[in-house]
Every structure is written in structure tokens, then in C-alpha cells.
Design a protein around this motif. Sequence first.
Motif, PDB file in Angstrom:
ATOM      1  N   PHE A  20       6.551  50.448  26.747  1.00  0.00           N
ATOM      2  CA  PHE A  20       7.875  51.362  26.033  1.00  0.00           C
ATOM      3  C   PHE A  20       8.843  51.053  26.756  1.00  0.00           C
ATOM      4  O   PHE A  20       9.309  51.033  27.398  1.00  0.00           O
ATOM      5  CB  PHE A  20       7.861  53.213  26.080  1.00  0.00           C
ATOM      6  CG  PHE A  20       8.557  54.023  24.246  1.00  0.00           C
ATOM      7  CD1 PHE A  20       8.225  53.842  23.983  1.00  0.00           C
ATOM      8  CD2 PHE A  20       9.636  54.544  25.204  1.00  0.00           C
ATOM      9  CE1 PHE A  20       8.914  54.494  22.476  1.00  0.00           C
ATOM     10  CE2 PHE A  20      10.810  54.668  24.827  1.00  0.00           C
ATOM     11  CZ  PHE A  20      10.216  55.412  22.668  1.00  0.00           C
ATOM     12  N   ARG A  21       9.604  51.166  25.371  1.00  0.00           N
ATOM     13  CA  ARG A  21      11.358  50.519  25.687  1.00  0.00           C
ATOM     14  C   ARG A  21      12.367  51.052  24.867  1.00  0.00           C
ATOM     15  O   ARG A  21      11.961  51.895  23.999  1.00  0.00           O
ATOM     16  CB  ARG A  21      11.938  48.436  25.287  1.00  0.00           C
ATOM     17  CG  ARG A  21      11.657  48.604  23.711  1.00  0.00           C
ATOM     18  CD  ARG A  21      12.962  48.050  23.130  1.00  0.00           C
ATOM     19  NE  ARG A  21      13.953  48.238  23.374  1.00  0.00           N
ATOM     20  CZ  ARG A  21      15.485  48.080  23.006  1.00  0.00           C
ATOM     21  NH1 ARG A  21      15.248  46.459  23.297  1.00  0.00           N
ATOM     22  NH2 ARG A  21      16.560  48.147  23.494  1.00  0.00           N
ATOM     23  N   ALA A  22      13.329  51.713  26.030  1.00  0.00           N
ATOM     24  CA  ALA A  22      14.724  52.169  25.082  1.00  0.00           C
ATOM     25  C   ALA A  22      15.203  51.583  26.733  1.00  0.00           C
ATOM     26  O   ALA A  22      15.656  51.552  27.201  1.00  0.00           O
ATOM     27  CB  ALA A  22      14.519  53.689  25.306  1.00  0.00           C
ATOM     28  N   TRP A  60      22.243  52.302  28.670  1.00  0.00           N
ATOM     29  CA  TRP A  60      23.063  51.784  28.966  1.00  0.00           C
ATOM     30  C   TRP A  60      23.445  50.550  27.766  1.00  0.00           C
ATOM     31  O   TRP A  60      22.351  49.523  28.166  1.00  0.00           O
ATOM     32  CB  TRP A  60      23.734  51.334  30.114  1.00  0.00           C
ATOM     33  CG  TRP A  60      23.423  52.552  31.592  1.00  0.00           C
ATOM     34  CD1 TRP A  60      24.009  53.512  31.398  1.00  0.00           C
ATOM     35  CD2 TRP A  60      22.240  52.815  32.163  1.00  0.00           C
ATOM     36  NE1 TRP A  60      23.060  53.997  31.992  1.00  0.00           N
ATOM     37  CE2 TRP A  60      22.448  54.020  32.782  1.00  0.00           C
ATOM     38  CE3 TRP A  60      20.770  52.379  32.451  1.00  0.00           C
ATOM     39  CZ2 TRP A  60      21.495  54.231  34.094  1.00  0.00           C
ATOM     40  CZ3 TRP A  60      19.808  52.719  33.203  1.00  0.00           C
ATOM     41  CH2 TRP A  60      20.397  53.961  34.294  1.00  0.00           C
ATOM     42  N   LYS A  61      23.746  50.888  26.803  1.00  0.00           N
ATOM     43  CA  LYS A  61      24.235  49.542  25.911  1.00  0.00           C
ATOM     44  C   LYS A  61      25.383  48.815  26.212  1.00  0.00           C
ATOM     45  O   LYS A  61      26.514  49.117  25.388  1.00  0.00           O
ATOM     46  CB  LYS A  61      24.154  50.278  24.187  1.00  0.00           C
ATOM     47  CG  LYS A  61      23.183  51.224  24.454  1.00  0.00           C
ATOM     48  CD  LYS A  61      21.882  50.051  23.881  1.00  0.00           C
ATOM     49  CE  LYS A  61      21.552  49.553  23.383  1.00  0.00           C
ATOM     50  NZ  LYS A  61      20.067  48.639  23.633  1.00  0.00           N
ATOM     51  N   PRO A  62      25.082  47.602  26.140  1.00  0.00           N
ATOM     52  CA  PRO A  62      25.993  46.839  26.196  1.00  0.00           C
ATOM     53  C   PRO A  62      26.877  46.130  25.128  1.00  0.00           C
ATOM     54  O   PRO A  62      26.381  45.676  24.272  1.00  0.00           O
ATOM     55  CB  PRO A  62      25.954  45.671  27.118  1.00  0.00           C
ATOM     56  CG  PRO A  62      24.039  45.180  26.721  1.00  0.00           C
ATOM     57  CD  PRO A  62      23.666  47.087  26.235  1.00  0.00           C
ATOM     58  N   ALA A  80      20.488  40.297  27.907  1.00  0.00           N
ATOM     59  CA  ALA A  80      20.915  39.193  27.846  1.00  0.00           C
ATOM     60  C   ALA A  80      23.097  38.995  27.951  1.00  0.00           C
ATOM     61  O   ALA A  80      23.223  37.899  28.542  1.00  0.00           O
ATOM     62  CB  ALA A  80      21.708  38.754  26.397  1.00  0.00           C
ATOM     63  N   ARG A  81      23.501  39.662  28.251  1.00  0.00           N
ATOM     64  CA  ARG A  81      25.060  39.783  28.067  1.00  0.00           C
ATOM     65  C   ARG A  81      25.202  39.887  29.688  1.00  0.00           C
ATOM     66  O   ARG A  81      25.788  39.526  30.432  1.00  0.00           O
ATOM     67  CB  ARG A  81      25.599  40.880  27.666  1.00  0.00           C
ATOM     68  CG  ARG A  81      25.722  40.546  26.791  1.00  0.00           C
ATOM     69  CD  ARG A  81      26.305  41.666  25.944  1.00  0.00           C
ATOM     70  NE  ARG A  81      25.878  41.491  24.274  1.00  0.00           N
ATOM     71  CZ  ARG A  81      24.874  41.726  23.055  1.00  0.00           C
ATOM     72  NH1 ARG A  81      23.819  41.881  24.673  1.00  0.00           N
ATOM     73  NH2 ARG A  81      24.894  41.360  22.467  1.00  0.00           N
ATOM     74  N   THR A  82      23.942  40.366  30.345  1.00  0.00           N
ATOM     75  CA  THR A  82      23.858  40.138  32.238  1.00  0.00           C
ATOM     76  C   THR A  82      22.888  39.007  32.941  1.00  0.00           C
ATOM     77  O   THR A  82      23.828  39.029  33.914  1.00  0.00           O
ATOM     78  CB  THR A  82      23.281  41.425  32.748  1.00  0.00           C
ATOM     79  OG1 THR A  82      23.321  42.698  31.754  1.00  0.00           O
ATOM     80  CG2 THR A  82      23.571  41.649  34.274  1.00  0.00           C
ATOM     81  N   HIS A  96      12.345  36.178  25.661  1.00  0.00           N
ATOM     82  CA  HIS A  96      13.109  35.687  24.400  1.00  0.00           C
ATOM     83  C   HIS A  96      14.261  35.921  23.774  1.00  0.00           C
ATOM     84  O   HIS A  96      12.943  36.633  23.169  1.00  0.00           O
ATOM     85  CB  HIS A  96      11.960  34.087  24.380  1.00  0.00           C
ATOM     86  CG  HIS A  96      12.245  33.383  23.181  1.00  0.00           C
ATOM     87  ND1 HIS A  96      12.014  33.408  22.106  1.00  0.00           N
ATOM     88  CD2 HIS A  96      13.579  32.523  22.888  1.00  0.00           C
ATOM     89  CE1 HIS A  96      12.528  32.371  21.217  1.00  0.00           C
ATOM     90  NE2 HIS A  96      13.639  32.048  21.611  1.00  0.00           N
ATOM     91  N   ARG A  97      14.744  36.423  23.792  1.00  0.00           N
ATOM     92  CA  ARG A  97      15.580  37.232  22.771  1.00  0.00           C
ATOM     93  C   ARG A  97      16.931  36.354  21.795  1.00  0.00           C
ATOM     94  O   ARG A  97      16.981  36.997  20.852  1.00  0.00           O
ATOM     95  CB  ARG A  97      16.339  38.161  23.398  1.00  0.00           C
ATOM     96  CG  ARG A  97      17.276  38.188  24.157  1.00  0.00           C
ATOM     97  CD  ARG A  97      18.968  37.406  23.724  1.00  0.00           C
ATOM     98  NE  ARG A  97      19.633  38.505  23.712  1.00  0.00           N
ATOM     99  CZ  ARG A  97      20.911  38.255  22.931  1.00  0.00           C
ATOM    100  NH1 ARG A  97      21.109  36.610  22.903  1.00  0.00           N
ATOM    101  NH2 ARG A  97      21.345  39.707  22.613  1.00  0.00           N
ATOM    102  N   GLY A  98      16.708  34.515  21.563  1.00  0.00           N
ATOM    103  CA  GLY A  98      17.347  34.411  21.108  1.00  0.00           C
ATOM    104  C   GLY A  98      18.838  33.599  21.705  1.00  0.00           C
ATOM    105  O   GLY A  98      19.366  34.749  22.756  1.00  0.00           O
TER     106      GLY A  98
HETATM  107  C1  PEP Z   1      18.937  45.730  23.529  1.00  0.00           C
HETATM  108  O1  PEP Z   1      17.117  45.199  24.272  1.00  0.00           O
HETATM  109  O2  PEP Z   1      18.877  46.252  22.998  1.00  0.00           O
HETATM  110  C2  PEP Z   1      19.684  44.625  24.430  1.00  0.00           C
HETATM  111  C3  PEP Z   1      20.697  44.621  23.664  1.00  0.00           C
HETATM  112  O3  PEP Z   1      19.137  42.932  23.905  1.00  0.00           O
HETATM  113  P1  PEP Z   1      19.618  41.662  24.324  1.00  0.00           P
HETATM  114  O4  PEP Z   1      20.092  42.128  25.809  1.00  0.00           O
HETATM  115  O5  PEP Z   1      19.139  40.806  24.419  1.00  0.00           O
HETATM  116  O6  PEP Z   1      21.366  41.673  23.754  1.00  0.00           O
END
Ligand code: PEP
Length: 361
Positions: free
Chosen positions: A49-51, A54-56, A110-112, A165-167
Motif C-alpha cells: 500500500f502506498r500513500a 510529505w508531498k513535494p 523523483a525530486r529527491t 520508473h515514473r517517467g
Molecule cells: C508520488 O508518488 O506521489 C510523487 C510525488 O511522485 P514523484 O516523486 O514521482 O513525482
Amino acid sequence: MSEIEIVQPEDWGFNLKKPLMIAGPCSAESPEQIDKISKGLQGAGVDIFRAGIWKPRTRPGSFEGIGKEGLEWLKIAKENLNIPISVEVANARHVEEALECGIDILWIGARTTVNPFSVQEICDVLKGVDIPVMVKNPINPDLQLWLGAIERLSAVGLKKIAAIHRGFSNRYITEFRNAPEWSLPLRLKEMVPDISIVSDPSHICGNRECLADVSQKALNFGLDGLMIEVHHDPDNAWSDAQQQITPQTYKEMVDRLIIRKSIDSVPELRSDLASLREKVDQMDKQLVEILAERFTYISEIGEYKRLNNLSVFQKDRWKEVTDSRVNMGVEKNLSEDFMRAMMMAIHEESIKQQEDMLEKK
Ligand code: PEP
Ligand code: MN
């Protein structure tokens, strides 16, 4: 860098299988939301499960994640689904709080991944901790950064490592939010052969429309699983509303996916392919011989150009060569893009060789 030792998800201690299916909302919003989504996903074969807690976000002002208190809510999903729970971590404090709360699996966003300082800070707190970490590709198509983050984790002793792999961000408006650039995850596999790579079609597509196609493509390429954003009320999600799907849509989509096997899992198929592969090997040998012979003439031409003080690049000749070869290829059902790319590679090498000859003498 020494060899990266990888422990497969099957051996992370959670009863995981391949393809590894990861699902859950972009962001945790409330205990009720986590409860609804995880109940909706019961029986859907989700492994993790993912959630996001902390949202970048690219710009301030939008929802930046519920923060630490949301970590506790994820236990509701663990209870409902009896599977491990995962969150994104972007700094040392996130890791400490996630570990304290008993989160099972971490991922680096991805931003990290683009920032070696942040990745190293995360690795420093993970030293000696036995927790699986999944590394998303950096936002820019830079394989070295992706590999670098994996190497940093490996260097502090982590072995339960996977990649996501998130593109890749691109400046053109295309059907994708993030261009898949399929060759990059495949090249990462060449560099770290044991690593499992899960594709994240939600962040590749940025919408619901192409989610099923991209998911199928990922499996066709032999990637090891999928991470899909699922929300009980996608349109009203606090982040990434356009790309999330309901648990019901998730189930229907996953049911329709064709799972492709790796040849390693079916040894008897290997012999069927052996004779065809032998033919390919022979053809490649001929290709190399022909190319080598072609370059001996290139070198003779180079010598002639040197003696007669001619420049290496002769524009009209090159255009004529490319166009005619591309046409020959297209007539034989080879794609125009491929023919152009191949001729370009040959031409670049020819120019380089002839230029070296002019320099030396
Ligand atoms: C996410 O998984 O919700 C997310 C912020 O993804 P990403 O780091 O790929 O942009
Ligand atoms: Mn998201």
C-alpha cells in the motif's frame, strides 16, 4: 564502486510476488479516506500500500501533505489489507518519523533522487537499518543520478533496494505528464542486473486515459511491477486528481493486463528460441564484418581527402547517401527513424575517423 548487492522483493520478508503491485492514494488525506481506499482494494491482489505524507509540490500553496500524523493512519490500510505500507521520504527527519511509526517500506521521490545531498542524508540515517527502499528515477533523464542514489543506499549496507520508473520531465507538451523513455529503465537493468524496477504509470500519464496502455507496455518491456495511484473519489483528491482511479477501476484494469513471463522462469522456452537466437548471432557477426570493411574504404577516402586538401564533410554527398539508404530500408519495412539514426551513427563515426586522420598527419 563495488558490485551492488540486491535482495529481491520476494525476500523482503512480506510475502511479495512478481509482478509487484503497489497501490494507494497520491496523498493520505484522512483516516476515513485511507479506510475507504484500502477496503476498496481488498481482493485486488495489491502487494504494497502506498500513500504520500510529505508531498513535494512544484510550487507552494497547494496541498503539501498531511505530515507526521498521517503515518498512523496508514496502519488502517495495513489492518484492512494485511500488506506492508510504504511512504515517500525526502529528508532525514522523514526517515526517522517513518521508522518510529513502523512504516514497512520507504521510497525516495523523483525530486529527491536528483539531489545527492538529500539522498546521502537519507542514507546516513538508514545505516544499519534493515528496511526496503525504492528509488524513483530523477525528474530529468539522467541515469547516473538514478544509479548514484542506488549506489549510496548500497554503500550504507542496504540490500533490499528496488527502483521505480515514473517517467522524465520534458519541455514539450505531449500525451504524457512525464515521458516514459523506456530505454532508460532497461539500461538501469543492464547496469544493476538484479534490481527490480516497478513502473509508475500514474505519474507517467498524469491522466486516467493512457494508464492501462502504459501499464501494459511496462509489463511488455519486462519491468517487474506497477505502482498505481488509487483514490475512492479521484476527482476530489487533494493532489494528482486527474491521474487517480477508483479501487473498482484498478481491479478492472489489472484483470485485463497480460502478465509477461521472463524467459528465465520458463527454461523449456529457451531451447525454442535458441535456433532463432543463433541466426541473430550470425547476422550480427556479418554486420560487424561488413561495417569493418566499410570503414576501410572510409579510411581510404580520408587519405584521398588529406592528400587533396578536401574538407571531411561534403554536404551533398551525405544527403544523397542518407536519403537513398533510408529509402532502401523503408522498402524493406525498416522504420525511417531507425534508418536515419543508424545512418547518423555511421556518419558520425566516419567523420570522426577522417578528422583524426587529418589531425595526425
Ligand atoms: C508520488 O508518488 O506521489 C510523487 C510525488 O511522485 P514523484 O516523486 O514521482 O513525482
Ligand atoms: Mn502523486
